[in-house]
Motif scaffolding. Structure first.
Motif, mmCIF file in Angstrom:
data_model
loop_
_atom_site.group_PDB
_atom_site.id
_atom_site.type_symbol
_atom_site.label_atom_id
_atom_site.label_comp_id
_atom_site.label_asym_id
_atom_site.label_seq_id
_atom_site.Cartn_x
_atom_site.Cartn_y
_atom_site.Cartn_z
ATOM 1 N N UNK A 1 0.831 -1.213 0.000
ATOM 2 C CA UNK A 1 0.000 0.000 0.000
ATOM 3 C C UNK A 1 0.867 1.266 0.000
ATOM 4 N N UNK A 2 1.952 1.250 0.792
ATOM 5 C CA UNK A 2 2.815 2.422 0.856
ATOM 6 C C UNK A 2 3.414 2.733 -0.510
ATOM 7 N N UNK A 3 3.802 1.687 -1.238
ATOM 8 C CA UNK A 3 4.376 1.897 -2.569
ATOM 9 C C UNK A 3 3.352 2.535 -3.513
ATOM 10 N N UNK A 4 2.087 2.114 -3.410
ATOM 11 C CA UNK A 4 1.031 2.687 -4.240
ATOM 12 C C UNK A 4 0.778 4.148 -3.881
ATOM 13 N N UNK A 5 0.783 4.452 -2.581
ATOM 14 C CA UNK A 5 0.595 5.831 -2.118
ATOM 15 C C UNK A 5 1.684 6.730 -2.697
ATOM 16 N N UNK A 6 2.923 6.270 -2.605
ATOM 17 C CA UNK A 6 4.045 7.067 -3.104
ATOM 18 C C UNK A 6 4.010 7.185 -4.625
ATOM 19 N N UNK A 90 -8.707 1.791 1.342
ATOM 20 C CA UNK A 90 -9.066 2.468 0.098
ATOM 21 C C UNK A 90 -9.805 3.771 0.380
ATOM 22 N N UNK A 91 -10.696 3.759 1.373
ATOM 23 C CA UNK A 91 -11.447 4.957 1.743
ATOM 24 C C UNK A 91 -10.504 6.087 2.142
ATOM 25 N N UNK A 92 -9.451 5.739 2.862
ATOM 26 C CA UNK A 92 -8.532 6.759 3.393
ATOM 27 C C UNK A 92 -7.277 6.928 2.538
ATOM 28 N N UNK A 93 -7.201 6.213 1.431
ATOM 29 C CA UNK A 93 -6.049 6.312 0.533
ATOM 30 C C UNK A 93 -5.738 7.759 0.140
ATOM 31 N N UNK A 94 -6.746 8.563 -0.232
ATOM 32 C CA UNK A 94 -6.443 9.944 -0.617
ATOM 33 C C UNK A 94 -5.786 10.758 0.496
ATOM 34 N N UNK A 95 -6.142 10.493 1.752
ATOM 35 C CA UNK A 95 -5.529 11.232 2.856
ATOM 36 C C UNK A 95 -4.055 10.866 2.984
ATOM 37 N N UNK A 96 -3.740 9.597 2.795
ATOM 38 C CA UNK A 96 -2.338 9.168 2.805
ATOM 39 C C UNK A 96 -1.558 9.854 1.678
ATOM 40 N N UNK A 97 -2.195 9.978 0.516
ATOM 41 C CA UNK A 97 -1.557 10.668 -0.604
ATOM 42 C C UNK A 97 -1.363 12.148 -0.274
ATOM 43 N N UNK A 98 -2.371 12.750 0.369
ATOM 44 C CA UNK A 98 -2.262 14.154 0.773
ATOM 45 C C UNK A 98 -1.030 14.386 1.645
ATOM 46 N N UNK A 99 -0.804 13.475 2.580
ATOM 47 C CA UNK A 99 0.369 13.599 3.453
ATOM 48 C C UNK A 99 1.654 13.612 2.624
ATOM 49 N N UNK A 100 1.736 12.692 1.639
ATOM 50 C CA UNK A 100 2.919 12.622 0.785
ATOM 51 C C UNK A 100 3.077 13.890 -0.056
ATOM 52 N N UNK A 101 1.957 14.570 -0.319
ATOM 53 C CA UNK A 101 1.990 15.811 -1.105
ATOM 54 C C UNK A 101 2.310 17.037 -0.261
ATOM 55 N N UNK A 102 2.401 16.849 1.053
ATOM 56 C CA UNK A 102 2.754 17.972 1.922
ATOM 57 C C UNK A 102 1.581 18.703 2.548
ATOM 58 N N UNK A 103 0.400 18.089 2.528
ATOM 59 C CA UNK A 103 -0.769 18.730 3.140
ATOM 60 C C UNK A 103 -0.599 18.779 4.661
ATOM 61 N N UNK A 216 -7.162 9.056 10.060
ATOM 62 C CA UNK A 216 -5.910 8.903 9.322
ATOM 63 C C UNK A 216 -5.167 10.235 9.217
ATOM 64 N N UNK A 217 -5.903 11.325 9.017
ATOM 65 C CA UNK A 217 -5.264 12.643 8.976
ATOM 66 C C UNK A 217 -4.541 12.941 10.282
ATOM 67 N N UNK A 218 -5.183 12.654 11.397
ATOM 68 C CA UNK A 218 -4.551 12.909 12.687
ATOM 69 C C UNK A 218 -3.354 11.989 12.915
#
Length: 270
Positions: A1-6, A90-103, A216-218
């Motif tokens: 999952x981490x590889x997909x997020x990145x 999958x529901x929280x996948x976008x939040x994990x991506x947001x973190x990688x984007x610097x949100x 997940x955001x927290x």
């Protein structure tokens, strides 16, 4: 999952020069808030590697990069729900991506049923806390390196952002209520007995989203501000049959006020 997020984050970075630190998740019937954004780039979810695709009416399914309140923002026009058959990851996948984007700051919105007898349809509720009734926890499984195994949730919704929202609402003369949001799996609307139970347990409004994303955001150290639009009532004596279309209609009616608050908050805080 981490590889997909990145991989997803890298794809997004390669397709936009914007680097926002603020993100917005637009819930049921609230997608038109995107019209308040000066849009620079739009990416349909179907075009983004590894992204789920929203299947719910009222959720357009686009990732938007642009400016709001003079600041760069990322906005999800439509979210993913557990009841659609997605896993919590999958529901929280976008939040994990947001973190990688610097949100660093996340604004979440939703439509919900009011259980507080003092609420009325069309109320804007600032979320002060939540109760998690989802059957699967979004942090279940191997711990992600973005946070501790047992993250603290004593301040799920940022107190500083709440105070700012109160100040702005007062300045602009926008009425609001505050309360605890109960997150459930759906997809059925609640029975009268369930509404009553959630109220007894301390809930002021109930809906089918938001809580997993906030958790997940927290866990990622992202501060959160949440707004619910009260689109129907689960109060004894006021419960009537409700449809998804009616929920969308009630949410649409107060979008300009919610947009006004969010725009000013982003301008002042992010």
């Amino acid at each position: 999952m981490l590889a997909k997020i990145q991989e997803t984050a890298a794809w997004i970075k390669s397709h936009t020069t914007l680097r926002p630190t603020t993100a917005i998740v637009l819930g049921t019937g609230l997608g038109r808030l995107a019209e308040e954004i000066e849009v620079i780039e739009t990416f349909p979810y179907a075009d983004i590697p590894n992204f789920p695709v929203s299947t719910v009416e009222g959720h357009s399914g686009c990732l938007i990069f642009g400016r709001l309140g003079g600041k760069e923002v990322l906005a999800m026009q439509g979210r993913f729900h557990y009841y659609e058959g997605y896993s919590m990851k999958e529901v929280t996948f976008p939040v994990r991506v947001m973190y990688e984007l610097g949100i660093q700051t996340l604004f979440v919105s939703n439509a919900s049923g009011g259980t507080n007898e003092g609420f009325k349809i069309g109320d804007i509720m600032f979320i002060t806390d939540h109760i998690n009734f989802f059957p699967e926890h979004p942090l279940r499984g191997k711990n992600f390196p973005t946070g501790p195994r047992f993250p603290d949730m004593s301040e799920a919704y940022d107190r500083g952002l709440l105070d700012l929202a109160r100040t702005i609402a007062k300045e602009k003369g926008i009425a609001h209520v505050e309360g605890v949001y109960v997150g459930t799996s759906g997809p059925t609307f609640e029975t009268p007995a369930e509404y009553k139970m959630y109220r007894v347990l301390g809930g002021d409004a109930v809906g089918m989203s938001t809580v997993p994303e906030v958790i997940v955001a927290r866990h990622c150290g992202i501060r959160v501000f949440g707004i619910s639009i009260i689109t129907d009532l689960g109060v004894e004596g006021k419960i009537v049959e409700v449809s998804h279309e009616e929920v969308q209609k009630a949410a649409n009616a107060v979008q300009p006020l919610m947009a006004d608050i969010m725009r000013e908050m982003i301008c002042r805080s992010c």
